[in-house]
Design a protein around this motif. Structure first.
Motif, short mmCIF file in Angstrom:
data_model
loop_
_atom_site.label_atom_id
_atom_site.label_comp_id
_atom_site.label_asym_id
_atom_site.label_seq_id
_atom_site.Cartn_x
_atom_site.Cartn_y
_atom_site.Cartn_z
N GLN A 49 94.94 53.55 -6.55
CA GLN A 49 94.51 53.78 -5.17
C GLN A 49 95.13 52.77 -4.22
OE1 GLN A 49 90.26 53.83 -6.60
NE2 GLN A 49 90.07 55.47 -5.08
N ILE A 50 95.40 51.57 -4.73
CA ILE A 50 96.07 50.53 -3.93
C ILE A 50 97.17 49.93 -4.78
CG2 ILE A 50 95.83 48.35 -2.68
CD1 ILE A 50 92.66 50.15 -3.45
N ALA A 51 98.38 49.82 -4.20
CA ALA A 51 99.53 49.24 -4.90
C ALA A 51 100.18 48.20 -4.00
CB ALA A 51 100.54 50.31 -5.28
N ILE A 52 100.52 47.05 -4.59
CA ILE A 52 101.20 45.97 -3.88
C ILE A 52 102.64 45.89 -4.38
CG2 ILE A 52 101.16 43.52 -3.29
CD1 ILE A 52 98.68 44.98 -2.35
N ILE A 53 103.60 45.89 -3.47
CA ILE A 53 105.02 45.73 -3.82
C ILE A 53 105.47 44.38 -3.28
CG2 ILE A 53 107.31 46.73 -3.74
CD1 ILE A 53 105.27 48.57 -5.01
N ASP A 54 105.74 43.44 -4.18
CA ASP A 54 106.07 42.06 -3.78
C ASP A 54 107.45 41.68 -4.38
OD1 ASP A 54 106.01 39.46 -2.94
OD2 ASP A 54 104.38 38.82 -4.27
N SER A 55 108.51 41.79 -3.60
CA SER A 55 108.59 42.19 -2.23
C SER A 55 109.60 43.33 -2.08
CB SER A 55 109.03 41.00 -1.37
OG SER A 55 110.37 40.66 -1.71
N ILE A 56 109.65 43.94 -0.90
CA ILE A 56 110.52 45.10 -0.68
C ILE A 56 111.99 44.70 -0.72
CG2 ILE A 56 110.41 44.83 1.83
CD1 ILE A 56 110.59 48.14 -0.20
N GLN A 57 112.30 43.42 -0.42
CA GLN A 57 113.70 42.97 -0.43
C GLN A 57 114.28 42.83 -1.84
OE1 GLN A 57 111.70 41.84 2.01
NE2 GLN A 57 112.90 42.48 3.79
N THR A 58 113.43 42.79 -2.86
CA THR A 58 113.92 42.64 -4.24
C THR A 58 114.08 43.99 -4.93
OG1 THR A 58 111.67 42.41 -5.11
CG2 THR A 58 112.81 40.39 -4.45
N ILE A 59 113.58 45.07 -4.36
CA ILE A 59 113.62 46.39 -4.98
C ILE A 59 114.96 47.05 -4.68
CG2 ILE A 59 112.41 48.58 -5.22
CD1 ILE A 59 110.80 46.11 -6.02
N TYR A 60 115.50 47.75 -5.67
CA TYR A 60 116.75 48.48 -5.45
C TYR A 60 116.66 49.84 -6.13
CZ TYR A 60 118.39 47.83 -10.27
OH TYR A 60 118.52 47.88 -11.63
N SER A 61 117.42 50.80 -5.59
CA SER A 61 117.50 52.15 -6.14
C SER A 61 118.82 52.33 -6.87
CB SER A 61 117.38 53.19 -5.02
OG SER A 61 117.63 54.49 -5.51
N GLU A 62 118.77 52.96 -8.02
CA GLU A 62 119.99 53.18 -8.81
C GLU A 62 120.92 54.20 -8.17
OE1 GLU A 62 118.36 54.33 -12.55
OE2 GLU A 62 118.17 52.27 -13.28
N SER A 63 120.43 54.98 -7.20
CA SER A 63 121.27 55.95 -6.53
C SER A 63 122.19 55.31 -5.51
CB SER A 63 120.40 57.01 -5.84
OG SER A 63 119.59 56.41 -4.84
N ILE A 65 99.87 51.68 -0.05
CA ILE A 65 100.91 50.77 -0.51
C ILE A 65 101.06 49.62 0.49
CG2 ILE A 65 103.38 50.52 -1.00
CD1 ILE A 65 103.41 53.32 -2.07
N VAL A 66 101.04 48.41 -0.03
CA VAL A 66 101.26 47.20 0.78
C VAL A 66 102.59 46.61 0.38
CG1 VAL A 66 100.37 44.96 1.47
CG2 VAL A 66 98.78 46.80 0.91
N LEU A 67 103.52 46.51 1.34
CA LEU A 67 104.85 45.95 1.11
C LEU A 67 104.89 44.53 1.64
CD1 LEU A 67 107.00 48.97 2.40
CD2 LEU A 67 106.24 48.54 0.06
N VAL A 68 105.34 43.60 0.82
CA VAL A 68 105.55 42.22 1.26
C VAL A 68 106.99 42.11 1.74
CG1 VAL A 68 105.56 39.80 0.60
CG2 VAL A 68 103.84 41.35 -0.35
N GLY A 69 107.20 41.59 2.94
CA GLY A 69 108.54 41.47 3.51
C GLY A 69 108.93 40.04 3.78
N HIS A 70 110.22 39.74 3.63
CA HIS A 70 110.74 38.42 3.98
C HIS A 70 110.97 38.33 5.48
CE1 HIS A 70 112.54 37.99 -0.36
NE2 HIS A 70 111.22 37.97 -0.33
N VAL A 71 111.06 37.12 5.99
CA VAL A 71 111.35 36.91 7.40
C VAL A 71 112.62 36.09 7.54
CG1 VAL A 71 108.95 37.06 8.17
CG2 VAL A 71 109.89 34.86 7.48
#
Length: 449
Positions: free
Chosen positions: A163-177, A206-212
């Motif tokens: 029901q709740i998901a934390i993504i820490d952080s969005i800058q480290t995630i990558y897509s294989e496409s 979804i809660v995304l953690v972002g760098h500044v």
């Protein structure tokens, strides 16, 4: 002629050009074009609205969205009452400010009633477990995944249906496409778009953690802030234990709300009375001090304004303002000279808002002027006096919003006298505090000095 293998993408608007230019031709921002690899297959997304059907707006049923309480009242206040089902929240802040600590504490409390998932792309499982142990959190029902591949994260979300998901952080995630590196404009935009689409279709919050960046803005393309429903900034001084969380965008609540936390050995602790943070405790009362009531969203806060006026020893007197707009200080000095007959052209003037708070509303004008006059004349303002009001160029004291709530907050904290704009005066009597209503700047100075 072969096609170029690289293109340049604007980090502000996401526009693409084949050659580097100093200025983006789409949004006219300077030095925002970054080189990235041209992608052969860029996936397209189906919009959230139902295709092929046009409905009257009056025929659409408007229902309140279900919310999840985080267990942290200050966090819920900024969110507008809690996390929204299917909503996407972007939380940004400086490194080490406490973003991961805050979210782990919230997940620990929400796991008692909801299915939660913490996805860490920056730390190992051992590091996250060590933080939870140090904070003495109950994480028996918190699911943990350490992964940076978007496809693997999506599979985990589909399988576990949190029901709740934390993504820490969005800058480290990558897509294989995509062939570009994690953190690039294309990767951040692609991953955020897919996660946002998943949240809308599945109902997972979804809660995304972002760098500044070093300027304090969220890193990545500007379109990232447009995709999400809520944008929060976690602020704080490295030399202070207090942390402020603000909402700059919220589709499900009010913006400019303020949540106050204190960093302790056991994590972030909520501050129930934030006004006490912004008021100094002087053993001896000194001139140049004026207490005002500012409004942060729906919350009134008492803030101490300090002024130091000293004889200038150079040809150009200094004007320094911390926590307040410097251009507005120059305007207030001109009004003080013209309408109150108090010149400060040969004086160095320093203004400070205690506690590191940033005041952007014009309701601080009258307090700033009275603090300057107090320091210049070396006269102490009456004890337990609070001030607020906007000052116009004609010298009039203009009303501010939520005047009665400000007065009640001051009375609650023991203040016995309030200098307010006459337009904010109410027929309703507030016990324990004397109201002094003024119409002009010179009248306020005459009453207090």
């Amino acid at each position: 002629m072969t096609k170029a293998k690289t293109i340049y993408i604007c980090s502000a608007c996401g526009g693409q050009v084949l050659k580097w230019q100093g200025q983006c031709p789409h949004c006219r921002e300077w030095n925002t074009l970054t080189e990235t690899v041209r992608e052969k297959n860029f996936p397209h997304f189906i919009p959230d609205s139902v295709q092929g059907h046009v409905l009257s707006l009056s025929a659409v049923e408007a229902e309140d969205m279900p919310r999840f309480l985080t267990g942290l009242s200050e966090f819920d206040r900024v969110l507008g009452g809690g996390l929204v089902q299917g909503g996407v929240v972007l939380l940004g802040g400086d490194p080490g400010i406490g973003k991961s600590t805050l979210l782990l504490q919230a997940l620990s409390r929400m796991s008692a009633h909801h299915r939660v998932l913490y996805v860490s792309g920056e730390e190992s499982m051992q590091q996250v477990a060590l933080r939870a142990k140090r904070l003495a959190l109950d994480v028996t029902k918190v699911d943990l995944l350490t992964e940076i591949r978007l496809e693997a994260i999506q599979s985990a979300l589909v399988e576990h249906r949190p029901q709740i998901a934390i993504i820490d952080s969005i800058q480290t995630i990558y897509s294989e496409s995509l062939q570009s590196a994690p953190g690039s404009v294309a990767q951040v935009r692609e991953c955020a778009a897919r996660l946002t689409r998943f949240a809308k279709t599945s109902g997972t919050c979804i809660v995304l953690v972002g760098h500044v960046t070093k300027e304090g803005a969220l890193a990545g393309p500007r379109v990232l802030e447009h995709m999400v429903d809520t944008v929060l900034y976690f602020e704080g001084d490295a030399h202070s234990a207090f942390r402020l969380i603000r909402a700059f965008k919220n589709r499900f609540g009010a913006v400019n709300e303020l949540g106050v936390f204190a960093m302790t050995e056991r994590g972030l602790r909520e501050v129930s009375n934030p006004s006490a943070l912004f008021l100094s405790h002087h053993g001896v009362r000194v001139p140049g001090i004026c207490v005002m009531v500012t409004q942060e969203g729906t919350r009134p806060l008492l803030v101490e304004i300090q002024a130091l006026v000293d004889e200038a020893h150079g040809s150009n007197p200094r004007r320094l303002s911390v926590g307040l707009e410097q251009n507005r200080l120059a305007m207030l000095l001109a009004v003080l000279h013209r309408h109150a007959g108090i010149p400060c052209f040969d004086q160095d003037i320093f203004i400070n808002a205690v506690g590191g708070v940033k005041i952007t509303e014009p309701g601080a004008d009258l307090a700033v002027m009275l603090a300057i006059v107090s320091s210049l004349k070396n006269r102490i303002l009456p004890e337990k006096t609070v001030v607020f009001g906007e000052v116009g160029l004609a010298g009039e004291v203009r009303p501010v919003q939520r005047g009665q709530e400000r007065i009640k907050e001051a009375a609650k904290l023991g203040f016995t006298q309030a200098v307010i704009p006459k337009a904010n005066q109410s027929k309703q009597v507030i016990e324990g505090i004397e109201i002094i209503a003024v119409e002009r700047v010179e009248e306020a100075i005459r009453v207090l000095f």
